[in-house]
Design an enzyme around this catalytic site. Structure first.
Site, PDB file in Angstrom:
ATOM      1  N   GLU A  75      85.597   4.827 106.721  1.00  0.00           N
ATOM      2  CA  GLU A  75      85.230   5.049 105.310  1.00  0.00           C
ATOM      3  C   GLU A  75      85.073   6.558 105.027  1.00  0.00           C
ATOM      4  O   GLU A  75      85.589   7.064 104.023  1.00  0.00           O
ATOM      5  CB  GLU A  75      83.925   4.288 105.052  1.00  0.00           C
ATOM      6  CG  GLU A  75      83.259   4.486 103.719  1.00  0.00           C
ATOM      7  CD  GLU A  75      81.868   3.797 103.717  1.00  0.00           C
ATOM      8  OE1 GLU A  75      81.775   2.607 104.098  1.00  0.00           O
ATOM      9  OE2 GLU A  75      80.881   4.466 103.368  1.00  0.00           O
ATOM     10  N   LYS A  92      80.883  -2.120 112.866  1.00  0.00           N
ATOM     11  CA  LYS A  92      80.362  -1.622 111.575  1.00  0.00           C
ATOM     12  C   LYS A  92      80.318  -0.090 111.576  1.00  0.00           C
ATOM     13  O   LYS A  92      80.644   0.564 110.587  1.00  0.00           O
ATOM     14  CB  LYS A  92      78.957  -2.187 111.307  1.00  0.00           C
ATOM     15  CG  LYS A  92      78.233  -1.553 110.104  1.00  0.00           C
ATOM     16  CD  LYS A  92      78.853  -1.961 108.771  1.00  0.00           C
ATOM     17  CE  LYS A  92      78.559  -1.058 107.598  1.00  0.00           C
ATOM     18  NZ  LYS A  92      77.221  -0.812 107.182  1.00  0.00           N
ATOM     19  N   HIS A 108      83.768   1.137 111.120  1.00  0.00           N
ATOM     20  CA  HIS A 108      84.089   0.901 109.701  1.00  0.00           C
ATOM     21  C   HIS A 108      83.585   2.068 108.859  1.00  0.00           C
ATOM     22  O   HIS A 108      84.310   2.631 108.031  1.00  0.00           O
ATOM     23  CB  HIS A 108      83.455  -0.410 109.217  1.00  0.00           C
ATOM     24  CG  HIS A 108      83.405  -0.552 107.719  1.00  0.00           C
ATOM     25  ND1 HIS A 108      82.477   0.110 106.941  1.00  0.00           N
ATOM     26  CD2 HIS A 108      84.188  -1.242 106.856  1.00  0.00           C
ATOM     27  CE1 HIS A 108      82.691  -0.177 105.669  1.00  0.00           C
ATOM     28  NE2 HIS A 108      83.723  -1.000 105.585  1.00  0.00           N
ATOM     29  N   ASN A 109      82.347   2.455 109.060  1.00  0.00           N
ATOM     30  CA  ASN A 109      81.796   3.551 108.269  1.00  0.00           C
ATOM     31  C   ASN A 109      82.501   4.875 108.575  1.00  0.00           C
ATOM     32  O   ASN A 109      82.712   5.687 107.678  1.00  0.00           O
ATOM     33  CB  ASN A 109      80.294   3.690 108.526  1.00  0.00           C
ATOM     34  CG  ASN A 109      79.489   2.612 107.833  1.00  0.00           C
ATOM     35  OD1 ASN A 109      79.998   1.515 107.593  1.00  0.00           O
ATOM     36  ND2 ASN A 109      78.246   2.901 107.498  1.00  0.00           N
ATOM     37  N   SER A 126      78.568  -4.918 105.408  1.00  0.00           N
ATOM     38  CA  SER A 126      79.083  -3.850 104.558  1.00  0.00           C
ATOM     39  C   SER A 126      79.345  -4.358 103.158  1.00  0.00           C
ATOM     40  O   SER A 126      79.682  -5.518 102.955  1.00  0.00           O
ATOM     41  CB  SER A 126      80.383  -3.269 105.120  1.00  0.00           C
ATOM     42  OG  SER A 126      80.883  -2.303 104.218  1.00  0.00           O
TER      43      SER A 126
HETATM   44  P1  NDP Z   1      65.880   0.786 103.432  1.00  0.00           P
HETATM   45  O1  NDP Z   1      66.790   1.196 104.537  1.00  0.00           O
HETATM   46  O2  NDP Z   1      65.512   1.774 102.412  1.00  0.00           O
HETATM   47  O3  NDP Z   1      64.553   0.156 104.094  1.00  0.00           O
HETATM   48  C1  NDP Z   1      63.504  -0.295 103.288  1.00  0.00           C
HETATM   49  C2  NDP Z   1      62.955  -1.597 103.815  1.00  0.00           C
HETATM   50  O4  NDP Z   1      62.482  -1.440 105.169  1.00  0.00           O
HETATM   51  C3  NDP Z   1      61.771  -2.060 103.011  1.00  0.00           C
HETATM   52  O5  NDP Z   1      61.779  -3.462 102.954  1.00  0.00           O
HETATM   53  C4  NDP Z   1      60.618  -1.545 103.845  1.00  0.00           C
HETATM   54  O6  NDP Z   1      59.413  -2.221 103.625  1.00  0.00           O
HETATM   55  C5  NDP Z   1      61.122  -1.819 105.218  1.00  0.00           C
HETATM   56  N1  NDP Z   1      60.429  -1.053 106.250  1.00  0.00           N
HETATM   57  C6  NDP Z   1      60.500   0.281 106.465  1.00  0.00           C
HETATM   58  N2  NDP Z   1      59.713   0.620 107.515  1.00  0.00           N
HETATM   59  C7  NDP Z   1      59.147  -0.521 107.967  1.00  0.00           C
HETATM   60  C8  NDP Z   1      58.260  -0.824 109.030  1.00  0.00           C
HETATM   61  N3  NDP Z   1      57.820   0.123 109.865  1.00  0.00           N
HETATM   62  N4  NDP Z   1      57.878  -2.113 109.198  1.00  0.00           N
HETATM   63  C9  NDP Z   1      58.338  -3.076 108.381  1.00  0.00           C
HETATM   64  N5  NDP Z   1      59.186  -2.854 107.365  1.00  0.00           N
HETATM   65  C10 NDP Z   1      59.585  -1.590 107.160  1.00  0.00           C
HETATM   66  O7  NDP Z   1      66.469  -0.520 102.683  1.00  0.00           O
HETATM   67  P2  NDP Z   1      67.956  -0.960 102.304  1.00  0.00           P
HETATM   68  O8  NDP Z   1      67.805  -2.259 101.609  1.00  0.00           O
HETATM   69  O9  NDP Z   1      68.735   0.135 101.653  1.00  0.00           O
HETATM   70  O10 NDP Z   1      68.649  -1.205 103.723  1.00  0.00           O
HETATM   71  C11 NDP Z   1      68.171  -2.160 104.641  1.00  0.00           C
HETATM   72  C12 NDP Z   1      69.019  -2.074 105.900  1.00  0.00           C
HETATM   73  O11 NDP Z   1      70.375  -2.335 105.564  1.00  0.00           O
HETATM   74  C13 NDP Z   1      69.008  -0.691 106.548  1.00  0.00           C
HETATM   75  O12 NDP Z   1      69.045  -0.846 107.942  1.00  0.00           O
HETATM   76  C14 NDP Z   1      70.270  -0.057 106.040  1.00  0.00           C
HETATM   77  O13 NDP Z   1      70.762   0.947 106.900  1.00  0.00           O
HETATM   78  C15 NDP Z   1      71.199  -1.251 105.989  1.00  0.00           C
HETATM   79  N6  NDP Z   1      72.320  -1.164 105.055  1.00  0.00           N
HETATM   80  C16 NDP Z   1      72.173  -0.616 103.835  1.00  0.00           C
HETATM   81  C17 NDP Z   1      73.232  -0.532 102.933  1.00  0.00           C
HETATM   82  C18 NDP Z   1      73.055   0.043 101.589  1.00  0.00           C
HETATM   83  O14 NDP Z   1      74.060   0.147 100.860  1.00  0.00           O
HETATM   84  N7  NDP Z   1      71.853   0.415 101.178  1.00  0.00           N
HETATM   85  C19 NDP Z   1      74.561  -1.053 103.317  1.00  0.00           C
HETATM   86  C20 NDP Z   1      74.597  -1.685 104.591  1.00  0.00           C
HETATM   87  C21 NDP Z   1      73.522  -1.710 105.430  1.00  0.00           C
HETATM   88  P3  NDP Z   1      58.368  -1.702 102.484  1.00  0.00           P
HETATM   89  O15 NDP Z   1      58.906  -2.216 101.203  1.00  0.00           O
HETATM   90  O16 NDP Z   1      57.091  -2.363 102.884  1.00  0.00           O
HETATM   91  O17 NDP Z   1      58.320  -0.217 102.568  1.00  0.00           O
END
Ligand code: NDP
Length: 475
Positions: free
Chosen positions: A189, A182, A185-186, A128
């Protein structure tokens, strides 16, 4: 030279986590499905530490020191399964796979069990703090086995947020415990944000104050016991003026709150566990109502109160609101910790609630001094049945309750909805009641369905012949 750790999934979270690892001395192998993100990371931030750019998961795995440690930071759900399925055949016994995305804990339990069969450690980990947290120090909530945690502990401690010398990371419990915590936590939040939003709405609609004045009030709150990241950013948002219109930013934003689903998961799980997280549920439903323009349009002409209550002492009302917010916050957090306790008992995790409060003090969205008080409560009595039973919280609730009641009464009389604040007060009055109308409900159930009841004075299970002579007999 082999890399110490690998990260796959380099969107905002993965990229910043990889940078955080590199800045803390790890040699980090990086990979993303589409290569551009990998190259972009190395090009822009390569100077921050040692990165090894890789073009495939195979290359990523081959670049790693054994036992291999791979962090998955991709979109939660099927994408995570796809990455795991591709990775697993390339891994060996003792390797550690960390899913740091926002997985549902039930998925984590399933994945952990499947990988354990192959001797691969799977560590579902809550992270988080958003993208800033990922870069500068998140709150980290790892599940999985104790053996896997030992492999990861030094590196996780080095990248986590740090409060008073204590890193915001602990081994939460086995399999899905980290993602479960987690999730809650959300949920908390959501509840906290809803309470703050209601407070703003009251100051706006009851006192007729402008957003910049209310921003000032929240800045004041932030110097006291409500001091927290969420109050701080609330003041920032309320004080912000829209460049396009020169109006308060909060007045030009569409009032439909969105959600990504972790709040809903929390409530779904709470229903399974029969854990009454009413504050979280109201917060999720409040967002749902806000997002239903059809309903709101259809109801917009319904009448409000025929007269508005006069507030004789506006500063007194502000003080009441601060107390109502604090008391409601205690209830919302108490409910969330109760859910963790219930989940821990049901899924066999043995979660240390004080340790959870400790790792939420920094890095995460609900970080606040308040968590120190929760930690102190569990330190003093690890078996605490509810945070409401803690002496300091009891005193705070007792001191706040008259104000709390006045705020709910004024809100109701003014027609300003306060579902979060009022459900918290209702919970408080419910749990402290010596007698509940549940007795009547038992009577109704016995009347229409012969569902039986127990008595306060005699042991046993009873039924009354409601349709006949109303005699009572043991069931
Ligand atoms: P996203 O949730 O938007 O996911 C995008 C990423 O996932 C890219 O690297 C993308 O690759 C990859 N991806 C999507 N589909 C596939 C697939 N089928 N095979 C391989 N790779 C894939 O990114 P975030 O950085 O926002 O979040 C990452 C994780 O962290 C998520 O699970 C999210 O829920 C969690 N999280 C996010 C927070 C936030 O504030 N954003 C906070 C805490 C946790 P490509 O570039 O090739 O499309």
């Amino acid at each position: 030279d082999k890399a110490d750790i690998g990260v796959t999934g380099l969107a905002v979270m993965g990229r910043n986590l990889a940078r955080n690892l590199a800045r803390n001395g790890q040699r980090v192998a990086v990979h993303n499905r589409h290569r551009e993100r990998t190259d972009d990371l190395v090009e822009r931030f390569g100077g921050e530490g040692e990165f090894v750019a890789t073009g495939s998961l195979r290359e990523l795995v081959e670049s790693l020191e054994r036992p291999r440690r791979v962090v998955i930071m991709v979109k939660a759900g099927p994408a995570t399964d796809a990455v795991i399925d591709e990775l697993v055949p390339m891994l060996d016994t003792g390797d550690v796979l960390v899913d740091a995305g926002n997985a549902n804990f039930t998925d984590t339990r399933r994945r952990e069990a499947a990988l354990a069969e192959r001797g691969v450690h799977f560590v579902g980990t809550g992270v988080s703090g958003g993208e800033e947290g990922a870069l500068h120090g998140p709150s980290i909530m790892p599940g999985g086995s104790a053996a896997a945690y030992r492999e990861l502990e030094p590196v996780l401690r080095s990248i986590a947020a740090n409060v008073d010398g204590t890193p915001c990371v602990t081994h939460v419990g086995a399999d899905g415990a980290g993602h479960f915590v987690k999730m809650v936590h959300n949920g908390i939040e959501y509840a906290d944000m809803q309470l703050i939003a209601e407070t703003y709405d009251l100051l706006r609609k009851v006192l007729g104050r402008e957003p910049d004045e209310i921003a000032e009030t929240f800045r004041g709150f932030n110097t006291g016991r409500l001091n927290s990241y969420l109050i701080e950013i609330t003041a920032e948002v309320l004080g912000h003026v829209d460049a396009r219109t020169s109006r308060p930013f909060v007045d030009v934003v569409l009032d439909q709150a969105e959600q990504k689903g972790t709040g809903r998961w929390t409530v779904q799980n709470a229903l399974e566990l029969a854990s009454p997280v009413t504050g979280i549920a109201e917060a999720v439903f409040a967002r749902s109502i806000s997002g239903q323009p059809g309903l709101r349009e259809a109801a917009a002409d319904l009448p409000g109160p025929s007269e508005q209550p006069r507030i004789e002492d506006p500063e007194g009302f502000v003080a009441d609101v601060e107390r109502a917010l604090y008391a409601s916050k205690i209830v919302a957090y108490a409910q969330g910790f109760d859910q963790i306790q219930a989940g821990s008992a049901t899924y066999g995790w043995n979660i240390d609630l004080g340790a959870v409060a400790t790792i939420w003090r920094g890095g995460c969205i609900i970080r606040a001094e308040f968590l120190d008080r929760i930690r102190a409560a569990y330190d003093q009595n690890p078996g605490l049945a509810s945070l409401l039973a803690d002496e300091d919280f009891r005193a705070a609730l007792g001191e706040a309750q008259d104000s709390w009641r006045r705020v709910v009464a004024t809100a109701t009389a003014s027609g300003v909805p306060v579902p979060g604040i009022s459900t918290a007060l209702a919970y408080y009055d419910t749990v402290r009641a010596r007698r509940l109308p549940a007795a009547l409900i038992q009577g109704q159930r016995d009347y229409f369905g012969a569902h039986t009841y127990r008595r306060t004075d005699v042991e046993g299970i009873f039924h009354t012949e409601w349709a006949a002579d109303r005699s009572e007999h043991e069931a």
